[in-house]
Write a protein that holds these residues in place. Structure first.
Motif, PDB file in Angstrom:
ATOM      1  N   VAL A  41      -2.509  12.460  -7.084  1.00 15.26           N
ATOM      2  CA  VAL A  41      -3.516  12.267  -6.270  1.00 15.26           C
ATOM      3  C   VAL A  41      -3.161  12.611  -4.774  1.00 15.26           C
ATOM      4  O   VAL A  41      -2.098  12.559  -4.206  1.00 15.26           O
ATOM      5  CB  VAL A  41      -3.934  10.743  -6.127  1.00 15.26           C
ATOM      6  N   GLU A  42      -4.214  13.562  -4.044  1.00 14.12           N
ATOM      7  CA  GLU A  42      -3.917  14.159  -2.597  1.00 14.12           C
ATOM      8  C   GLU A  42      -3.975  13.119  -1.647  1.00 14.12           C
ATOM      9  O   GLU A  42      -4.707  12.074  -1.810  1.00 14.12           O
ATOM     10  CB  GLU A  42      -4.707  15.517  -2.448  1.00 14.12           C
ATOM     11  N   ALA A  43      -3.409  13.628  -0.487  1.00 11.48           N
ATOM     12  CA  ALA A  43      -3.445  12.664   0.713  1.00 11.48           C
ATOM     13  C   ALA A  43      -5.005  12.318   1.254  1.00 11.48           C
ATOM     14  O   ALA A  43      -5.358  11.326   1.604  1.00 11.48           O
ATOM     15  CB  ALA A  43      -2.592  13.142   1.874  1.00 11.48           C
ATOM     16  N   ALA A  44      -5.841  13.328   1.130  1.00 10.39           N
ATOM     17  CA  ALA A  44      -7.026  12.990   1.685  1.00 10.39           C
ATOM     18  C   ALA A  44      -7.783  12.156   0.536  1.00 10.39           C
ATOM     19  O   ALA A  44      -8.499  11.127   1.130  1.00 10.39           O
ATOM     20  CB  ALA A  44      -7.955  14.539   1.449  1.00 10.39           C
ATOM     21  N   HIS A  90       0.907  -1.138   0.135  1.00 11.21           N
ATOM     22  CA  HIS A  90       0.125   0.024  -0.129  1.00 11.21           C
ATOM     23  C   HIS A  90       0.823   1.242  -0.054  1.00 11.21           C
ATOM     24  O   HIS A  90       0.434   2.298  -0.695  1.00 11.21           O
ATOM     25  CB  HIS A  90      -1.026  -0.137   1.334  1.00 11.21           C
ATOM     26  N   GLU A  91       2.017   1.193   0.733  1.00 10.13           N
ATOM     27  CA  GLU A  91       3.076   2.443   0.699  1.00 10.13           C
ATOM     28  C   GLU A  91       3.344   2.640  -0.549  1.00 10.13           C
ATOM     29  O   GLU A  91       3.388   3.701  -1.163  1.00 10.13           O
ATOM     30  CB  GLU A  91       4.001   2.074   1.464  1.00 10.13           C
ATOM     31  N   LYS A  92       3.649   1.449  -1.528  1.00  7.61           N
ATOM     32  CA  LYS A  92       4.317   1.626  -2.801  1.00  7.61           C
ATOM     33  C   LYS A  92       3.084   2.136  -3.679  1.00  7.61           C
ATOM     34  O   LYS A  92       3.225   3.156  -4.408  1.00  7.61           O
ATOM     35  CB  LYS A  92       4.595   0.427  -3.547  1.00  7.61           C
ATOM     36  N   ARG A  93       1.739   1.817  -3.606  1.00  4.05           N
ATOM     37  CA  ARG A  93       0.653   2.088  -4.417  1.00  4.05           C
ATOM     38  C   ARG A  93       0.408   3.710  -3.999  1.00  4.05           C
ATOM     39  O   ARG A  93       0.226   4.399  -5.144  1.00  4.05           O
ATOM     40  CB  ARG A  93      -0.444   1.391  -3.757  1.00  4.05           C
ATOM     41  N   CYS A  94       0.576   4.108  -2.950  1.00  2.28           N
ATOM     42  CA  CYS A  94       0.341   5.542  -2.643  1.00  2.28           C
ATOM     43  C   CYS A  94       1.197   6.286  -3.067  1.00  2.28           C
ATOM     44  O   CYS A  94       1.130   7.486  -3.675  1.00  2.28           O
ATOM     45  CB  CYS A  94       0.394   5.809  -0.774  1.00  2.28           C
ATOM     46  N   ALA A  95       2.587   5.814  -3.277  1.00  4.73           N
ATOM     47  CA  ALA A  95       3.693   6.669  -3.685  1.00  4.73           C
ATOM     48  C   ALA A  95       3.353   6.945  -5.279  1.00  4.73           C
ATOM     49  O   ALA A  95       3.756   8.052  -5.686  1.00  4.73           O
ATOM     50  CB  ALA A  95       5.032   6.031  -3.448  1.00  4.73           C
ATOM     51  N   ALA A  96       3.025   5.734  -5.713  1.00  5.09           N
ATOM     52  CA  ALA A  96       2.637   5.933  -7.137  1.00  5.09           C
ATOM     53  C   ALA A  96       1.310   7.015  -7.523  1.00  5.09           C
ATOM     54  O   ALA A  96       1.289   7.461  -8.465  1.00  5.09           O
ATOM     55  CB  ALA A  96       2.511   4.580  -7.795  1.00  5.09           C
ATOM     56  N   LEU A  97       0.346   6.698  -6.573  1.00  5.29           N
ATOM     57  CA  LEU A  97      -0.760   7.655  -6.967  1.00  5.29           C
ATOM     58  C   LEU A  97      -0.538   9.183  -6.773  1.00  5.29           C
ATOM     59  O   LEU A  97      -0.861   9.917  -7.292  1.00  5.29           O
ATOM     60  CB  LEU A  97      -1.888   7.240  -6.202  1.00  5.29           C
TER      61      LEU A  97
END
Length: 312
Positions: free
Chosen positions: A270-273, A258-265
Motif C-alpha cells: 500500500v502506497e503512502a498516498a 496507527h504507525e504499526k498499522r501503516c507499517a503492516a500495510l
C-alpha cells in the motif's frame, strides 16, 4: 426566472399540514411521485437563491400536494406551511412561479430568523417519469441530476456530473445516494456506532468477524470505520477499503497503533498516498474511552467529511 407572484385568496383558506418530517431527497421525491400516481396534483419547491443567511442549502426541497399536504424543508421549519399554501395556489392555477421570502419579499409578515432572504422555484409537476428515473438511479446507488427549466416549466434528467446550482437559465439539482456506513470491530463499539449512525439516517452494514465487505458494498457514498483493537484483523479490511473510492476511512487506536498499522500495510504494497486517506485516531476528539462517546465522535467525524466533500 419567472416574476414573483404574491399570495391570492385561495391560500388564506387552505390549511397546509406536514405528511411527515424529513429532509431526505429520496423521501421527498418519492412523496411527489406517489401523489401523481394516486391521481393528485403536486408541486416540487426548490430553494434556488439565498440572499444573506439561510437555514438550508441551495437545492433544499419540498413536495406539496394540491390539498396542502407536504413534506421537506426549505427553511428552518418557520415558513414551510406558508410555502405549501403558495404551492397549492400554483397547482390550482397550473402555472409555475417564484416565491421570495425574508429580505426583499413582498410578504412583510414572513421574516426569516436568519435575517436573510430566499427565492423558491415552485414547479407544478406534469410528469412523474423524471422522478421515477431519479429514484431508480438512487436505488442503484448512482448519483443523478434533475434539470428545472423555468421558461418551459419542465423537469428532466440532466446528463453529466456537476454541483447543484444554475446552469445558464436552468436550475440543476444534484442528488446523491443515501450515506452508507460499513462497520467492523468489537461488538460493543460497532453496536453503539451503528445505533447512532442509524438514528442519523445512515444505511449501516456490519461486517461479521473474519469477513470483508461484499463486492459493491463500498462506493463513493460509503464511509468505512474499523473499530478493532487488533492490527492483524483490521489490515485486510483497510487494504480492501483503500482500493475503493469510499469518502471516509477511519480506524480505531492510538497514533502509535496507527504507525504499526501503516507499517503492516506498506509491507502489503500500500502506497503512502493511500495510507494518508486513513483517519486515525478515528473521530472528532481524541481518547473517547467509552462506546457512547466513541459513537458520537465517529459519526460526527463522518458527517463532517461528507459535508466537506459536498462543498468541494
Amino acid at each position: 426566472m419567472a416574476a414573483l407572484i404574491a399570495s391570492d385568496p385561495q391560500t388564506l383558506t387552505l390549511e397546509p399540514r406536514a405528511a411527515f418530517l424529513s429532509d431526505d431527497a429520496d423521501e421527498i421525491l418519492g412523496f411527489a411521485a406517489r401523489c401523481l400516481e394516486e391521481g393528485h396534483k403536486a408541486a416540487l419547491v426548490t430553494l434556488v437563491e439565498i440572499h444573506g443567511g439561510a437555514a438550508r442549502a441551495i437545492g433544499a426541497q419540498m413536495a406539496v400536494r394540491g390539498d396542502g399536504l407536504y413534506c421537506g424543508f426549505v427553511s428552518g421549519g418557520c415558513t414551510e406551511a406558508a410555502v405549501a399554501a403558495e404551492a397549492a395556489s400554483a397547482i390550482a392555477k397550473g402555472v409555475d412561479r417564484n416565491l421570495r421570502l425574508g429580505e426583499g419579499s413582498p410578504f412583510f409578515d414572513i421574516v426569516l430568523p436568519c435575517g436573510g432572504g430566499i427565492t423558491l422555484a415552485i414547479h407544478v409537476l406534469r410528469d412523474a417519469d423524471p422522478l421515477h428515473r431519479a429514484l431508480a438511479a438512487l436505488e442503484r446507488r448512482m448519483p443523478v441530476r434533475l434539470r428545472y427549466d423555468p421558461g418551459a416549466q419542465a423537469l428532466s434528467l440532466a446528463q453529466g456530473a456537476g454541483p447543484t446550482g444554475w446552469e445558464n437559465d436552468c436550475f440543476i439539482r444534484r442528488y446523491r445516494p443515501k450515506e452508507r456506513l460499513v462497520l467492523a470491530g468489537g461488538p460493543a463499539e460497532t453496536g453503539r456506532v451503528a445505533a447512532v449512525a442509524t438514528a442519523a439516517g445512515y444505511e449501516v452494514i456490519v461486517v461479521e468477524r473474519g469477513k470483508v465487505p461484499a463486492p459493491g458494498d463500498v462506493d463513493a457514498d460509503t464511509a468505512v470505520a474499523i473499530l478493532f483493537h487488533d492490527v492483524d484483523r483490521e489490515v485486510p479490511l483497510l487494504e480492501q477499503a483503500l482500493a475503493t473510492d469510499a469518502f471516509y476511512i477511519g480506524a480505531l487506536g492510538s497514533r502509535r497503533t496507527h504507525e504499526k498499522r501503516c507499517a503492516a500495510l506498506r509491507e502489503r504494497g500500500v502506497e503512502a498516498a493511500a495510507l494518508a486517506r486513513i483517519r486515525a485516531p478515528i473521530g472528532i476528539f481524541d481518547k473517547a474511552r467509552d462506546s457512547r462517546s466513541l459513537a458520537v465522535s465517529v459519526v460526527a467525524d463522518i458527517a463532517q467529511a461528507r459535508l466537506a466533500g459536498a462543498a468541494e
